[in-house]
Design an enzyme around this catalytic site. Structure first.
Site, PDB file in Angstrom:
ATOM      1  N   TRP A   1      53.388  42.741  48.817  1.00  0.00           N
ATOM      2  CA  TRP A   1      53.790  41.501  48.141  1.00  0.00           C
ATOM      3  C   TRP A   1      55.238  41.223  48.519  1.00  0.00           C
ATOM      4  CZ3 TRP A   1      50.888  38.164  45.283  1.00  0.00           C
ATOM      5  CH2 TRP A   1      51.526  37.266  44.430  1.00  0.00           C
TER       6      TRP A   1
ATOM      7  N   GLN B   1      72.130  28.431  62.707  1.00  0.00           N
ATOM      8  CA  GLN B   1      72.666  27.743  61.539  1.00  0.00           C
ATOM      9  C   GLN B   1      74.179  27.682  61.670  1.00  0.00           C
ATOM     10  OE1 GLN B   1      71.504  30.048  58.057  1.00  0.00           O
ATOM     11  NE2 GLN B   1      73.484  31.085  58.003  1.00  0.00           N
TER      12      GLN B   1
ATOM     13  N   ALA C   1      65.150  20.697  61.951  1.00  0.00           N
ATOM     14  CA  ALA C   1      65.692  20.331  60.645  1.00  0.00           C
ATOM     15  C   ALA C   1      66.986  19.544  60.830  1.00  0.00           C
ATOM     16  CB  ALA C   1      65.936  21.588  59.818  1.00  0.00           C
TER      17      ALA C   1
ATOM     18  N   GLU D   1      48.247  50.394  55.361  1.00  0.00           N
ATOM     19  CA  GLU D   1      49.069  49.372  54.710  1.00  0.00           C
ATOM     20  C   GLU D   1      49.685  48.437  55.743  1.00  0.00           C
ATOM     21  OE1 GLU D   1      51.540  50.103  51.179  1.00  0.00           O
ATOM     22  OE2 GLU D   1      53.257  49.558  52.441  1.00  0.00           O
TER      23      GLU D   1
ATOM     24  N   HIS E   1      60.976  59.110  41.109  1.00  0.00           N
ATOM     25  CA  HIS E   1      61.547  57.789  41.378  1.00  0.00           C
ATOM     26  C   HIS E   1      63.070  57.889  41.356  1.00  0.00           C
ATOM     27  CE1 HIS E   1      62.601  53.546  40.929  1.00  0.00           C
ATOM     28  NE2 HIS E   1      61.370  53.256  41.315  1.00  0.00           N
ATOM     29  N   PRO E   2      63.758  57.233  42.307  1.00  0.00           N
ATOM     30  CA  PRO E   2      65.224  57.374  42.365  1.00  0.00           C
ATOM     31  C   PRO E   2      65.950  56.912  41.107  1.00  0.00           C
ATOM     32  CG  PRO E   2      64.434  55.652  43.875  1.00  0.00           C
ATOM     33  CD  PRO E   2      63.234  56.412  43.422  1.00  0.00           C
TER      34      PRO E   2
END
Length: 615
Positions: free
Chosen positions: A98, A443, A419, A66, A204-205
């Site tokens: 994703w 920033q 920018a 992965e 699953h939690p």
């Protein structure tokens, strides 16, 4: 939000919310994912699920890997190169996560969609694209799936995904559970895609119980999922019990264990926190005394993973292993070698004629913005010292020509002009870059500016935006030694994270918690928090950030040339630093922090206590 960094998803390069987290010629007898030429058309005659079935019938074990999308175009090139190296070992498939914050379905070279497409069409790797359904409409998801099919992607990992805020809210025009996504894929695309879903060996939690979660998994499989990949775990018997329980309720498809070789103390803590798992006490007892020694932890993690994987494989119930790589290769490759699963493919190198298209990919992204000659004009045909590099950074900040009369329009970490937000910091940035604080991201602090502000505004009209002052830069170990002394008097107001290419890691981030640095308040909506400084993601980003010194800059010069050696020295010896001023309503204190550092450096060495930072 960003001033200097304009790559990837346009967000702060240290701010990445993906916590997860590869290729060449001829299908081998081991039926790896490699093929001799790029596969541009989706051939469904040789499906992934069929490859798995044949491997299981023959008793051949396999592994898969992965990866997560990088943040910059150069990072994409480096990741594809890693696919090349790791793909040579013969993975059955890879999967690409994703990342909602990174415009994952776009045509950007850093998007999940494009990375997966490149793995298939340039690298010849069987690939699975993750797809999450939270906060998305059915129409948008259908568009993503249609695009994936058009690009030749044949496999989807269907996930719910994480909510934007703390709590889950149902999506009226979308899907609320992974099972809904599986049903939609089968309804709209019939049997075209092979579908993978996630399993949780300890439940699953958010599930009401372990048994309830098993029932939900069976629902996903019954809806059309072809196989399961599990969340990470630390005990072989945890997975084997889960597997037995799945079989007991009628889940018969392949279930692949998710393996996470421990590679660092902080990354382990963050992943455990995100997955809501507990590290067994015997592992904690080993790791705690060596938590500051990344090499020792990695070596332990390799051995722990090897021992666990051997138990799984020797059970006779586990046909393949799925590795969470965190985009790193050393630990995973070593585990696979010790298990005898790493089968080096002698054809798997990018000098092969089968890799013409892959080389084109590298060249396209490395040279898409500026030619080598243009980069040499901007960054110096000959560097004389580290001060020459300081000058290049300063010229980029000021938009003034360099000493040869050429404007510096980009840097390896910033391939666009600055920018407009940077103009608010320009004078200070110029001053610190001249003295070797080589900034790549910054920033200003913002306290309730209208969302329509032409410089710092973002989001829908009628809202207000906020920012903490942020500064990210490379600097020398001498500067870091002084900086650490100075920072003591600014805690807890200033959070810092300091790391070098060797993994030396210094931070005061409480419990490795992400720190929100940009957020907005808008009519009728919850607080929107698009950007955080995540210490674990910063450690992954540092690999990419340091690599750009070599891949983008040093390689412009001849081997062993003075210019190349100067860049290599910076790569090997400098630190990457990020600073956050948490008191955003007050005047930005980060410039005073840097001034104090310089003031300390100007003190004669004999008057200072020795406190050097080692590599």
């Amino acid at each position: 939000m960003v001033n200097q960094v304009q790559r990837g998803d346009g967000n702060c390069q240290s701010c990445k919310s993906d916590s997860s987290g590869s290729n060449s010629g001829g299908e081998s007898s081991k039926e790896s994912s490699r093929c001799s030429t790029p596969v541009l058309d989706a051939d469904r005659s040789d499906r992934l699920r069929d490859k798995m079935r044949r491997r299981m019938e023959s008793g051949d074990r396999w592994f898969s890997l992965e990866f997560f999308p990088p943040r910059t175009a150069s990072g994409a090139v480096n990741l594809i190169s890693r696919f090349d190296r790791m793909g040579s070992g013969g993975p059955l498939f890879i999967d690409i996560t994703w990342h909602p914050a990174g415009d994952p379905g776009s045509d950007k070279e850093t998007s999940s969609m494009m990375i997966a497409s490149t793995a298939v069409n340039y690298c010849g790797l069987e690939s699975i694209l993750h797809l999450t359904c939270c906060n998305q409409t059915k129409e948008k998801i259908t568009d993503y799936l249609t695009k994936a099919k058009r690009l030749g992607l044949k496999n989807i990992m269907a996930l719910r995904g994480d909510p934007l805020g703390e709590d889950w809210e149902e999506e009226e025009e979308g899907f609320n559970y992974a099972v809904d996504l599986v049903k939609h894929i089968r309804s709209e695309f019939d049997d075209y895609f092979d579908i993978c879903v996630a399993g949780y060996p300890t439940g699953h939690p958010e599930a009401e119980s372990y048994e309830d979660d098993l029932r939900h998994l069976k629902e996903k499989v019954d809806a059309g999922a072809d196989f399961v990949i599990t969340q990470l775990f630390f005990r072989a018997d945890t997975f084997l019990k889960f597997l037995e329980d799945c079989r007991a309720i009628g889940i018969t498809c392949p279930i692949l264990p998710g393996i996470f070789p421990i590679q660092g103390y902080q990354s382990l803590r963050q992943l455990v926190k995100l997955s809501k798992l507990e590290v067994p006490e015997d592992i904690t007892k080993v790791i705690e005394p060596i938590k500051d020694n990344d090499a020792a932890i990695r070596n332990y993690g390799i051995q722990q993973a090897v021992e666990m994987c051997r138990v799984l494989l020797e059970s006779g119930k586990v046909p393949g292993l799925h590795f969470y790589t965190l985009n790193r290769e050393v630990a995973t490759m070593e585990v696979l070698r010790q298990l005898g699963l790493w089968i080096e493919d002698p054809r798997g190198n990018s000098s092969s004629p089968a890799f013409g298209e892959l080389n084109d990919y590298y060249l396209f992204y490395l040279k898409s913005k500026s030619s080598k000659d243009a980069l040499l004009q901007m960054w110096g045909e000959e560097l004389m010292s580290e001060e020459s590099v300081n000058e290049i950074f300063t010229c980029y900040i000021t938009a003034q020509p360099n000493r040869r009369g050429h404007k510096v329009l980009c840097l390896p970490w910033n391939d666009e002009p600055l920018a407009s937000e940077t103009n608010l910091l320009k004078d200070e940035l110029e001053k610190v870059n001249r003295r070797g604080v080589l900034t790549i991201n910054s920033q200003p602090n913002i306290n309730g500016k209208p969302s329509t502000d032409p410089i710092v505004g973002w989001g829908p009209a009628g809202g207000y935006v906020f920012q903490k002052a942020y500064l990210e830069f490379f600097t020398s170990s001498e500067n870091v030694t002084a900086l650490l002394k100075v920072l003591k008097k600014y805690e807890p107001r200033v959070n810092y994270h300091i790391v070098n290419v060797h993994g030396r890691n210094l931070t005061n981030a409480p419990d490795m918690q992400p720190n929100a640095v940009t957020w907005g308040i808008f009519p009728g909506r919850e607080i929107v928090q698009p950007t955080v400084v995540d210490p674990v993601s910063f450690m992954s980003w540092k690999d990419e950030a340091f690599a750009l010194w070599i891949e983008q800059w040093a390689k412009l010069y001849e081997d062993e040339s003075p210019s190349r050696m100067i860049i290599k020295y910076i790569h090997d010896n400098y630190f990457l630093v990020n600073l956050v001023d948490n008191d955003f309503p007050l005047e930005n204190c980060l410039w005073q922090v840097i001034d104090d550092m310089f003031e300390l450096l100007d003190v004669p060495p004999e008057l200072l206590n020795d406190g050097a930072v080692s590599e």
